[in-house]
Scaffold this motif. Sequence first.
Motif, mmCIF file in Angstrom:
data_model
loop_
_atom_site.group_PDB
_atom_site.id
_atom_site.type_symbol
_atom_site.label_atom_id
_atom_site.label_comp_id
_atom_site.label_asym_id
_atom_site.label_seq_id
_atom_site.Cartn_x
_atom_site.Cartn_y
_atom_site.Cartn_z
ATOM 1 N N GLY A 177 37.621 -94.421 -0.983
ATOM 2 C CA GLY A 177 38.837 -93.630 -0.893
ATOM 3 C C GLY A 177 38.556 -92.289 -0.247
ATOM 4 N N ARG A 178 39.051 -91.231 -0.878
ATOM 5 C CA ARG A 178 38.904 -89.896 -0.300
ATOM 6 C C ARG A 178 37.644 -89.175 -0.763
ATOM 7 N N GLN A 179 36.931 -89.745 -1.734
ATOM 8 C CA GLN A 179 35.722 -89.105 -2.247
ATOM 9 C C GLN A 179 34.488 -89.638 -1.519
ATOM 10 N N VAL A 180 33.715 -88.728 -0.938
ATOM 11 C CA VAL A 180 32.509 -89.114 -0.203
ATOM 12 C C VAL A 180 31.343 -88.284 -0.725
ATOM 13 N N THR A 181 30.273 -88.958 -1.114
ATOM 14 C CA THR A 181 29.072 -88.275 -1.602
ATOM 15 C C THR A 181 28.034 -88.193 -0.498
ATOM 16 N N ILE A 182 27.491 -86.998 -0.327
ATOM 17 C CA ILE A 182 26.397 -86.762 0.630
ATOM 18 C C ILE A 182 25.166 -86.421 -0.203
ATOM 19 N N VAL A 183 24.238 -87.348 -0.278
ATOM 20 C CA VAL A 183 23.068 -87.167 -1.140
ATOM 21 C C VAL A 183 22.207 -86.009 -0.656
ATOM 22 N N ASP A 184 22.045 -85.884 0.663
ATOM 23 C CA ASP A 184 21.175 -84.845 1.219
ATOM 24 C C ASP A 184 21.843 -84.251 2.463
ATOM 25 N N PRO A 185 22.650 -83.194 2.299
ATOM 26 C CA PRO A 185 23.323 -82.590 3.454
ATOM 27 C C PRO A 185 22.361 -82.137 4.544
#
Length: 233
Positions: free
Chosen positions: A206-214
Amino acid sequence: MRTTDLPLIRRSRLFAQVGEVDLAAMLTTCFAQTLPAGAVLCHQGEKAEFLHIVLSGRVGLFGSAGHDEALVEFFGAGDAFIVPAVVLDAPYLLTARILEEGRILMWPAAAFRAQLRATGTLAYGAVLLLSGYWRTLIGQIKDLKLLSAIERLSAFLLALAPRETGPVTVTLPGGRRLVAGRLGITPQSLSRAFAALRPLGISGAGRQVTIVDPARLREFAGARSLKSPDRGA
């Protein structure tokens, strides 16, 4: 207008240098409305009647040709949009639609133009605002001409993320179909781009996106921009 609207109004670059007395005088011609998702603020081709400033929520600007429609840009709290049409007393080139319930300041176009001519600090704020939008436009044109879908998505996610080293979760400003339109790619290309970024720790639904290591994503985006890959989107 509510007293709680004033701090939200102050977020706009338009009022960066405007004093309290001048601002109070300007706001006598304005009113604010709380509107539901899906409400249309203005239509492409109509004469500009209001300058709109987002106090809360999110607005999308859409361009249409025939039966086709594409999202051009998202706007959020503090943003004034389609300012040139108001300044030039010209038709809107885009349609503005509420993407999520929000509160919008409505400034009658003729009153805004009169204040712009009379108040130097407001004119300066308009220059700041339009200069920022011009740079955003040029950035988008460069991205469309020079970057692949994966690179465009990487840059978009990084722009949403705070500059932190640890894992972050960002919220897309609209549904994924809208994001695809903003990036100038198809929803299928957006899905493939997300899949290509999965090994770099990009996940979510959906609209939630996780970036583990920016930091790793920034390194990846920077490395790709130095190469000359296939630019197909």
